[in-house]
Write a protein that holds these residues in place. Structure first.
Motif, PDB file in Angstrom:
ATOM      1  N   GLU A   1       8.399  20.059 -19.573  1.00 12.12           N
ATOM      2  CA  GLU A   1       9.078  19.152 -20.501  1.00 12.12           C
ATOM      3  C   GLU A   1       9.915  18.114 -19.757  1.00 12.12           C
ATOM      4  OE1 GLU A   1      12.167  19.275 -24.292  1.00 12.12           O
ATOM      5  OE2 GLU A   1      11.395  21.151 -23.459  1.00 12.12           O
ATOM      6  N   ALA A   2      10.644  18.547 -18.733  1.00 13.23           N
ATOM      7  CA  ALA A   2      11.549  17.641 -18.015  1.00 13.23           C
ATOM      8  C   ALA A   2      10.803  16.616 -17.175  1.00 13.23           C
ATOM      9  CB  ALA A   2      12.502  18.451 -17.131  1.00 13.23           C
ATOM     10  N   HIS A   3       9.670  17.018 -16.588  1.00 11.49           N
ATOM     11  CA  HIS A   3       8.974  16.143 -15.642  1.00 11.49           C
ATOM     12  C   HIS A   3       7.655  15.588 -16.168  1.00 11.49           C
ATOM     13  CE1 HIS A   3      11.647  16.981 -12.168  1.00 11.49           C
ATOM     14  NE2 HIS A   3      11.763  18.171 -12.708  1.00 11.49           N
ATOM     15  N   GLY A   4       7.238  16.033 -17.355  1.00  8.77           N
ATOM     16  CA  GLY A   4       5.956  15.589 -17.883  1.00  8.77           C
ATOM     17  C   GLY A   4       4.778  16.175 -17.128  1.00  8.77           C
ATOM     18  N   PHE A   5       4.988  17.329 -16.496  1.00  7.58           N
ATOM     19  CA  PHE A   5       3.949  17.983 -15.710  1.00  7.58           C
ATOM     20  C   PHE A   5       2.997  18.778 -16.616  1.00  7.58           C
ATOM     21  CE2 PHE A   5       6.879  18.716 -11.757  1.00  7.58           C
ATOM     22  CZ  PHE A   5       6.701  17.389 -11.380  1.00  7.58           C
ATOM     23  N   THR A   6       1.782  18.993 -16.136  1.00  9.99           N
ATOM     24  CA  THR A   6       0.907  20.044 -16.635  1.00  9.99           C
ATOM     25  C   THR A   6       0.751  21.012 -15.468  1.00  9.99           C
ATOM     26  OG1 THR A   6      -0.264  18.558 -18.120  1.00  9.99           O
ATOM     27  CG2 THR A   6      -1.355  20.629 -17.561  1.00  9.99           C
ATOM     28  N   ILE A   7       1.452  22.117 -15.535  1.00  7.34           N
ATOM     29  CA  ILE A   7       1.545  23.031 -14.398  1.00  7.34           C
ATOM     30  C   ILE A   7       0.333  23.955 -14.322  1.00  7.34           C
ATOM     31  CG2 ILE A   7       2.856  25.012 -13.510  1.00  7.34           C
ATOM     32  CD1 ILE A   7       5.399  23.521 -14.270  1.00  7.34           C
ATOM     33  N   ALA A   8      -0.259  24.012 -13.125  1.00  2.65           N
ATOM     34  CA  ALA A   8      -1.430  24.852 -12.881  1.00  2.65           C
ATOM     35  C   ALA A   8      -1.060  26.219 -12.314  1.00  2.65           C
ATOM     36  CB  ALA A   8      -2.372  24.145 -11.906  1.00  2.65           C
ATOM     37  N   THR A   9       0.166  26.377 -11.872  1.00  7.09           N
ATOM     38  CA  THR A   9       0.620  27.648 -11.279  1.00  7.09           C
ATOM     39  C   THR A   9       0.435  28.791 -12.269  1.00  7.09           C
ATOM     40  OG1 THR A   9       2.235  26.486  -9.930  1.00  7.09           O
ATOM     41  CG2 THR A   9       2.608  28.835 -10.276  1.00  7.09           C
ATOM     42  N   GLU A  10      -0.166  29.864 -11.796  1.00  6.37           N
ATOM     43  CA  GLU A  10      -0.409  31.023 -12.650  1.00  6.37           C
ATOM     44  C   GLU A  10       0.805  31.935 -12.714  1.00  6.37           C
ATOM     45  OE1 GLU A  10      -4.571  32.713 -11.994  1.00  6.37           O
ATOM     46  OE2 GLU A  10      -4.295  31.419 -10.234  1.00  6.37           O
ATOM     47  N   ILE A  11       0.954  32.629 -13.831  1.00  2.00           N
ATOM     48  CA  ILE A  11       1.980  33.653 -14.003  1.00  2.00           C
ATOM     49  C   ILE A  11       1.226  34.945 -14.288  1.00  2.00           C
ATOM     50  CG2 ILE A  11       3.952  34.411 -15.380  1.00  2.00           C
ATOM     51  CD1 ILE A  11       4.601  31.404 -15.788  1.00  2.00           C
ATOM     52  N   LEU A  12       1.276  35.862 -13.317  1.00  2.00           N
ATOM     53  CA  LEU A  12       0.391  37.027 -13.313  1.00  2.00           C
ATOM     54  C   LEU A  12       1.178  38.330 -13.161  1.00  2.00           C
ATOM     55  CD1 LEU A  12      -2.194  35.618 -10.725  1.00  2.00           C
ATOM     56  CD2 LEU A  12      -2.486  35.704 -13.214  1.00  2.00           C
ATOM     57  N   PRO A  13       0.655  39.432 -13.697  1.00  2.00           N
ATOM     58  CA  PRO A  13       1.318  40.728 -13.463  1.00  2.00           C
ATOM     59  C   PRO A  13       1.240  41.100 -11.994  1.00  2.00           C
ATOM     60  CG  PRO A  13      -0.798  41.024 -14.563  1.00  2.00           C
ATOM     61  CD  PRO A  13      -0.539  39.555 -14.541  1.00  2.00           C
ATOM     62  N   ARG A  14       2.307  41.696 -11.496  1.00  2.00           N
ATOM     63  CA  ARG A  14       2.347  42.087 -10.100  1.00  2.00           C
ATOM     64  C   ARG A  14       1.367  43.232  -9.834  1.00  2.00           C
ATOM     65  NH1 ARG A  14       7.965  43.680  -7.478  1.00  2.00           N
ATOM     66  NH2 ARG A  14       8.578  41.904  -8.741  1.00  2.00           N
ATOM     67  N   SER A  15       0.722  43.146  -8.696  1.00  2.00           N
ATOM     68  CA  SER A  15      -0.183  44.214  -8.264  1.00  2.00           C
ATOM     69  C   SER A  15       0.215  44.625  -6.851  1.00  2.00           C
ATOM     70  CB  SER A  15      -1.641  43.740  -8.330  1.00  2.00           C
ATOM     71  OG  SER A  15      -1.824  42.589  -7.530  1.00  2.00           O
ATOM     72  N   GLU A  16      -0.559  45.488  -6.239  1.00  2.00           N
ATOM     73  CA  GLU A  16      -0.231  45.988  -4.902  1.00  2.00           C
ATOM     74  C   GLU A  16      -0.038  44.834  -3.921  1.00  2.00           C
ATOM     75  OE1 GLU A  16       0.540  49.121  -2.237  1.00  2.00           O
ATOM     76  OE2 GLU A  16       0.013  49.316  -4.356  1.00  2.00           O
ATOM     77  N   PHE A  17       1.048  44.908  -3.159  1.00  2.00           N
ATOM     78  CA  PHE A  17       1.347  43.896  -2.138  1.00  2.00           C
ATOM     79  C   PHE A  17       1.085  44.524  -0.772  1.00  2.00           C
ATOM     80  CE2 PHE A  17       4.083  41.880   0.974  1.00  2.00           C
ATOM     81  CZ  PHE A  17       3.941  40.522   0.690  1.00  2.00           C
ATOM     82  N   TYR A  18       0.290  43.824   0.041  1.00  2.00           N
ATOM     83  CA  TYR A  18      -0.044  44.319   1.382  1.00  2.00           C
ATOM     84  C   TYR A  18       0.585  43.413   2.428  1.00  2.00           C
ATOM     85  CZ  TYR A  18      -3.588  46.919  -1.204  1.00  2.00           C
ATOM     86  OH  TYR A  18      -4.231  47.748  -2.092  1.00  2.00           O
ATOM     87  N   PRO A  19       1.452  43.930   3.286  1.00  2.00           N
ATOM     88  CA  PRO A  19       2.060  43.094   4.327  1.00  2.00           C
ATOM     89  C   PRO A  19       1.001  42.475   5.230  1.00  2.00           C
ATOM     90  CG  PRO A  19       3.202  45.195   4.143  1.00  2.00           C
ATOM     91  CD  PRO A  19       1.957  45.316   3.312  1.00  2.00           C
TER      92      PRO A  19
END
Length: 198
Positions: free
Chosen positions: A139-157
């Motif tokens: 809304e503030a920047h007039g962007f169409t954001i492509a960044t996904e918002i996803l449930p966290r899964s296993e993180f591997y260092p």
């Protein structure tokens, strides 16, 4: 009995001791993980950062597997923080200003699904905060954001040589970052809000 009582008193902080603050974790993906570590390290309240991989089907993936773009994993950054000093909203603010949220095909010069941007949420509160933050930016920047918002899964260092890369190899890191056009694009997107250090 006496020892139990002494330990209980010490744990409660009666004699000036303090109980270690409870930490929380957040996971973000913003292209090359080398470039996200510094901005989060610089944020007061962040206790630790760790480069790694998440979102894919392979257990304990290697950099070669992830960089091929076929593992399903994304390069990501795990952020351990003290919620009494910094909250998830502030982490989101730093994250957005360090990525190109309009790019669905990767980030800067790094192309492919393994370099796409994402916020990984651990619970409904984090999901709601991420969605609200995304909506405010659109809304503030007039962007169409492509960044996904996803449930966290296993993180591997990631492998050790990827950890703190910007500290261990400052010259190579600088040339990579500049050659990738990251800071130039961040300034173009965010202006004075851009977080381009280190």
């Amino acid at each position: 009995m006496r020892l139990v009582l002494i330990f209980a008193i010490l744990a409660s902080g009666v004699f000036g001791g303090t109980v270690a603050a409870q930490t929380k974790e957040a996971v973000f993906a913003g292209g090359c993980f080398w470039c996200l570590e510094g901005p989060f390290d610089a944020l007061p309240g962040v206790m630790e950062t760790e480069a790694g991989y998440t979102g894919g089907q392979i257990s304990n993936p290697t950099y070669e597997q992830v960089s091929s773009g076929t593992s399903g994993h994304i390069e990501a950054m795990r952020v351990v923080y003290d919620p009494e000093q910094v909250d998830f909203e502030k982490l989101l603010n730093v994250f957005w200003r360090n990525i190109d949220p309009l790019d669905a095909g990767g980030q800067f010069c790094d192309r492919g699904p393994q370099y796409r941007s994402a916020v990984f949420f651990a619970d409904a509160a984090e999901e709601s905060a991420a969605q609200a933050s995304k909506a405010r930016l659109e809304e503030a920047h007039g962007f169409t954001i492509a960044t996904e918002i996803l449930p966290r899964s296993e993180f591997y260092p990631a492998e050790e040589y990827h950890q703190d890369y910007y500290k261990k190899n400052p010259l190579r890191y600088h040339f990579y970052r500049q050659g990738c056009g990251r800071d130039q694009r961040l300034r173009q997107l965010w202006g004075a809000e851009a977080k381009v250090k280190p």
